[in-house]
Design a protein around this motif. Sequence first.
Motif, PDB file in Angstrom:
ATOM      1  N   TRP A 114      38.113  54.114  75.511  1.00  0.00           N
ATOM      2  CA  TRP A 114      38.643  55.473  75.690  1.00  0.00           C
ATOM      3  C   TRP A 114      39.902  55.724  74.879  1.00  0.00           C
ATOM      4  O   TRP A 114      40.521  56.768  75.018  1.00  0.00           O
ATOM      5  N   SER A 115      40.256  54.766  73.997  1.00  0.00           N
ATOM      6  CA  SER A 115      41.481  54.955  73.230  1.00  0.00           C
ATOM      7  C   SER A 115      41.350  56.213  72.372  1.00  0.00           C
ATOM      8  O   SER A 115      40.313  56.435  71.738  1.00  0.00           O
ATOM      9  N   TYR A 142      48.736  62.255  83.175  1.00  0.00           N
ATOM     10  CA  TYR A 142      47.873  61.539  84.131  1.00  0.00           C
ATOM     11  C   TYR A 142      47.623  60.082  83.712  1.00  0.00           C
ATOM     12  O   TYR A 142      46.490  59.581  83.770  1.00  0.00           O
ATOM     13  N   GLY A 143      48.676  59.431  83.252  1.00  0.00           N
ATOM     14  CA  GLY A 143      48.566  58.067  82.743  1.00  0.00           C
ATOM     15  C   GLY A 143      47.929  57.109  83.740  1.00  0.00           C
ATOM     16  O   GLY A 143      47.059  56.318  83.366  1.00  0.00           O
ATOM     17  N   PHE A 144      48.321  57.197  85.014  1.00  0.00           N
ATOM     18  CA  PHE A 144      47.817  56.236  85.995  1.00  0.00           C
ATOM     19  C   PHE A 144      46.315  56.441  86.233  1.00  0.00           C
ATOM     20  O   PHE A 144      45.536  55.474  86.230  1.00  0.00           O
ATOM     21  N   LEU A 145      45.942  57.707  86.388  1.00  0.00           N
ATOM     22  CA  LEU A 145      44.524  58.034  86.608  1.00  0.00           C
ATOM     23  C   LEU A 145      43.676  57.501  85.443  1.00  0.00           C
ATOM     24  O   LEU A 145      42.607  56.901  85.644  1.00  0.00           O
ATOM     25  N   LYS A 146      44.187  57.684  84.227  1.00  0.00           N
ATOM     26  CA  LYS A 146      43.433  57.228  83.056  1.00  0.00           C
ATOM     27  C   LYS A 146      43.308  55.709  83.045  1.00  0.00           C
ATOM     28  O   LYS A 146      42.257  55.158  82.712  1.00  0.00           O
ATOM     29  N   LYS A 147      44.397  55.038  83.452  1.00  0.00           N
ATOM     30  CA  LYS A 147      44.355  53.563  83.459  1.00  0.00           C
ATOM     31  C   LYS A 147      43.304  53.076  84.456  1.00  0.00           C
ATOM     32  O   LYS A 147      42.515  52.172  84.163  1.00  0.00           O
ATOM     33  N   VAL A 148      43.294  53.691  85.656  1.00  0.00           N
ATOM     34  CA  VAL A 148      42.324  53.263  86.673  1.00  0.00           C
ATOM     35  C   VAL A 148      40.900  53.556  86.183  1.00  0.00           C
ATOM     36  O   VAL A 148      39.984  52.753  86.360  1.00  0.00           O
ATOM     37  N   PHE A 149      40.743  54.704  85.543  1.00  0.00           N
ATOM     38  CA  PHE A 149      39.422  55.064  85.020  1.00  0.00           C
ATOM     39  C   PHE A 149      38.965  54.059  83.953  1.00  0.00           C
ATOM     40  O   PHE A 149      37.828  53.571  83.970  1.00  0.00           O
ATOM     41  N   GLN A 150      39.869  53.715  83.041  1.00  0.00           N
ATOM     42  CA  GLN A 150      39.506  52.772  81.982  1.00  0.00           C
ATOM     43  C   GLN A 150      39.113  51.431  82.583  1.00  0.00           C
ATOM     44  O   GLN A 150      38.162  50.781  82.155  1.00  0.00           O
ATOM     45  N   PHE A 151      39.864  51.030  83.617  1.00  0.00           N
ATOM     46  CA  PHE A 151      39.570  49.765  84.282  1.00  0.00           C
ATOM     47  C   PHE A 151      38.171  49.792  84.914  1.00  0.00           C
ATOM     48  O   PHE A 151      37.364  48.877  84.714  1.00  0.00           O
ATOM     49  N   THR A 152      37.868  50.879  85.659  1.00  0.00           N
ATOM     50  CA  THR A 152      36.563  50.915  86.341  1.00  0.00           C
ATOM     51  C   THR A 152      35.422  50.989  85.313  1.00  0.00           C
ATOM     52  O   THR A 152      34.351  50.416  85.519  1.00  0.00           O
ATOM     53  N   PHE A 153      35.673  51.663  84.186  1.00  0.00           N
ATOM     54  CA  PHE A 153      34.632  51.757  83.160  1.00  0.00           C
ATOM     55  C   PHE A 153      34.356  50.385  82.520  1.00  0.00           C
ATOM     56  O   PHE A 153      33.207  49.986  82.327  1.00  0.00           O
ATOM     57  N   GLY A 154      35.429  49.645  82.231  1.00  0.00           N
ATOM     58  CA  GLY A 154      35.273  48.300  81.668  1.00  0.00           C
ATOM     59  C   GLY A 154      34.561  47.384  82.660  1.00  0.00           C
ATOM     60  O   GLY A 154      33.698  46.577  82.292  1.00  0.00           O
ATOM     61  N   LEU A 155      34.932  47.547  83.936  1.00  0.00           N
ATOM     62  CA  LEU A 155      34.309  46.726  84.973  1.00  0.00           C
ATOM     63  C   LEU A 155      32.824  47.052  85.100  1.00  0.00           C
ATOM     64  O   LEU A 155      31.992  46.164  85.337  1.00  0.00           O
ATOM     65  N   LEU A 198      39.205  46.645  65.573  1.00  0.00           N
ATOM     66  CA  LEU A 198      39.657  46.364  64.195  1.00  0.00           C
ATOM     67  C   LEU A 198      40.003  47.665  63.483  1.00  0.00           C
ATOM     68  O   LEU A 198      41.011  47.763  62.778  1.00  0.00           O
ATOM     69  N   ASN A 199      39.156  48.661  63.701  1.00  0.00           N
ATOM     70  CA  ASN A 199      39.382  49.962  63.079  1.00  0.00           C
ATOM     71  C   ASN A 199      40.733  50.564  63.520  1.00  0.00           C
ATOM     72  O   ASN A 199      41.534  50.994  62.689  1.00  0.00           O
ATOM     73  N   ASP A 200      40.990  50.526  64.839  1.00  0.00           N
ATOM     74  CA  ASP A 200      42.269  51.063  65.356  1.00  0.00           C
ATOM     75  C   ASP A 200      43.449  50.253  64.834  1.00  0.00           C
ATOM     76  O   ASP A 200      44.491  50.804  64.481  1.00  0.00           O
ATOM     77  N   GLN A 201      43.281  48.924  64.809  1.00  0.00           N
ATOM     78  CA  GLN A 201      44.398  48.080  64.362  1.00  0.00           C
ATOM     79  C   GLN A 201      44.726  48.338  62.888  1.00  0.00           C
ATOM     80  O   GLN A 201      45.882  48.418  62.504  1.00  0.00           O
ATOM     81  N   PHE A 237      48.651  50.321  72.188  1.00  0.00           N
ATOM     82  CA  PHE A 237      48.210  51.636  72.629  1.00  0.00           C
ATOM     83  C   PHE A 237      49.357  52.429  73.259  1.00  0.00           C
ATOM     84  O   PHE A 237      49.456  53.639  73.063  1.00  0.00           O
ATOM     85  N   SER A 238      50.239  51.734  74.000  1.00  0.00           N
ATOM     86  CA  SER A 238      51.321  52.522  74.604  1.00  0.00           C
ATOM     87  C   SER A 238      52.336  52.962  73.539  1.00  0.00           C
ATOM     88  O   SER A 238      52.909  54.037  73.637  1.00  0.00           O
ATOM     89  N   TYR A 239      52.507  52.153  72.499  1.00  0.00           N
ATOM     90  CA  TYR A 239      53.382  52.562  71.388  1.00  0.00           C
ATOM     91  C   TYR A 239      52.791  53.800  70.706  1.00  0.00           C
ATOM     92  O   TYR A 239      53.489  54.772  70.429  1.00  0.00           O
ATOM     93  N   LEU A 240      51.465  53.765  70.482  1.00  0.00           N
ATOM     94  CA  LEU A 240      50.803  54.904  69.825  1.00  0.00           C
ATOM     95  C   LEU A 240      50.941  56.178  70.670  1.00  0.00           C
ATOM     96  O   LEU A 240      51.141  57.259  70.141  1.00  0.00           O
ATOM     97  N   LYS A 241      50.844  55.980  72.007  1.00  0.00           N
ATOM     98  CA  LYS A 241      50.952  57.144  72.902  1.00  0.00           C
ATOM     99  C   LYS A 241      52.339  57.758  72.793  1.00  0.00           C
ATOM    100  O   LYS A 241      52.511  58.955  72.700  1.00  0.00           O
ATOM    101  N   LYS A 242      53.357  56.861  72.788  1.00  0.00           N
ATOM    102  CA  LYS A 242      54.743  57.351  72.687  1.00  0.00           C
ATOM    103  C   LYS A 242      54.939  58.090  71.371  1.00  0.00           C
ATOM    104  O   LYS A 242      55.544  59.140  71.320  1.00  0.00           O
TER     105      LYS A 242
END
Length: 299
Positions: free
Chosen positions: A102-103, A111-124, A220-223, A290-295
Motif C-alpha cells: 500500500w506504499s 489516519y496514520g494509525f488506521l492505515k498501519k493496522v490495515f496494512q498489517f491485516t492485509f499482509g497477514l 526495489l523500484n521504490d528504493q 516510508f516514514s521519511y518519504l511521508k514526512k
Amino acid sequence: MNIKKVSILSSFLGIAISLSFAEIFSVYLALFLIISIGILHGANDILLIEKSKFVVNKNKWYIKLTYVFIVLLAVILFYFVPFYALIIFILFSAYHFGEQHWSQKFSTNQYGFLKKVFQFTFGLLILSLLFLLKPETTNQVIEDLANFSVPFNWFTYLSACSLTMSLIFSVLLLIKKELILTKFSFEFSLLILYTLVFYFTPLILGFAIYFAFWHSLPSLNDQIKFIYGGKLVPGIKSYIKDAGIYWLVSVVGFAAFLFFFYETKLFYSFLFAFIAAITFPHVIVMGKMFSYLKKQKSV
Ligand SMILES: CC1=C(/C=C/C(C)=C/C=C/C(C)=C/C=O)C(C)(C)CCC1
C-alpha cells in the motif's frame, strides 16, 4: 512493460513451470528467486539508512555493527525462544508485506494509525492464505522450527479474521477518501492470483514467487526511486554497484547454509530462520524509509 505486468506474467509462468516439471525443479527455481531478487532487495539497507537520515552523524561502522547485532539477536531468539521468535517474525513480516503493497497508494498522510493496522491485516491475510493453502508443509516447518504443532483450523481462523479486518479497514479508508476504489479493487483482486499461485505450486515456490515478484521487485523500484531518483531499469545498475558486496556476503552465507543443510530434514526450517534473521533489520529500515518519504510529502 510495467512491474505489475511483469509480476502477473511471472506468477502464471511459475504456476506453469511447477505443473510441468518435477518438484525438485520448483525448489531450485524458488532458491534462485530468493537468492537473486529476494536477497538483493534487502542488500542496500546501509545506503537507505544514510539517505533516510534516521541515524544522524553516525559512521558506517556503527550502522553496520548495529545491523549485525540485530541479526545476531534474531538468531539467538530463534535458538532460545523459537516459538516467540516465530510469532514476532510473522507479525513483523505481515506489517512489512502490507506496508509495501500500500506504499504511496493513499491520498493523504492522515489516519496514520488506521492505515498501519490495515496494512498489517492485509499482509497477514497474504501470509495466512499461503498457510491455509499449504497447511501440511507450513505445519511441518513450524514444528521443526518452534516445536509446536498448529491445529489446521487456526489457519482458517487466521485467514477469515484477517480478510474480515482488511475489508472493514479498507471500507473505512474508502469512506474517508484515503483510498480510491480502483486501487482497492485491483489490490484485492490480486488476492485471487496469489491464491492460484499458493494452491498450484509447492510452499517454497509459492512463497518465493510472492516474495520476489510481489514484494521485492516493487520494493526495489521504490528504493531506487528514493536513492537515485530514477526508474527501476536504469537504476538497477547503480543499485547493484552499491549493494553488490552486501548481496554477495549474504549469498555466500546462504550458500554455506545450503551446503550444510540441503540433505537434512531441517532444510526448510533453517531456510526460513535464515530469511527471518536478515529480515528483522530490513523491516526497520524500510519502515523508516516510508516514514521519511511521508514526512517529505507533507512539507
Ligand atoms: C512462508 C512460511 C513461513 C513464513 C515466512 C515469512 C513470514 C517470511 C517473511 C519474509 C520477509 C518479511 C522478508 C523480507 O523482506 C513460516 C512461518 C516460517 C512457515 C513456513 C512457511
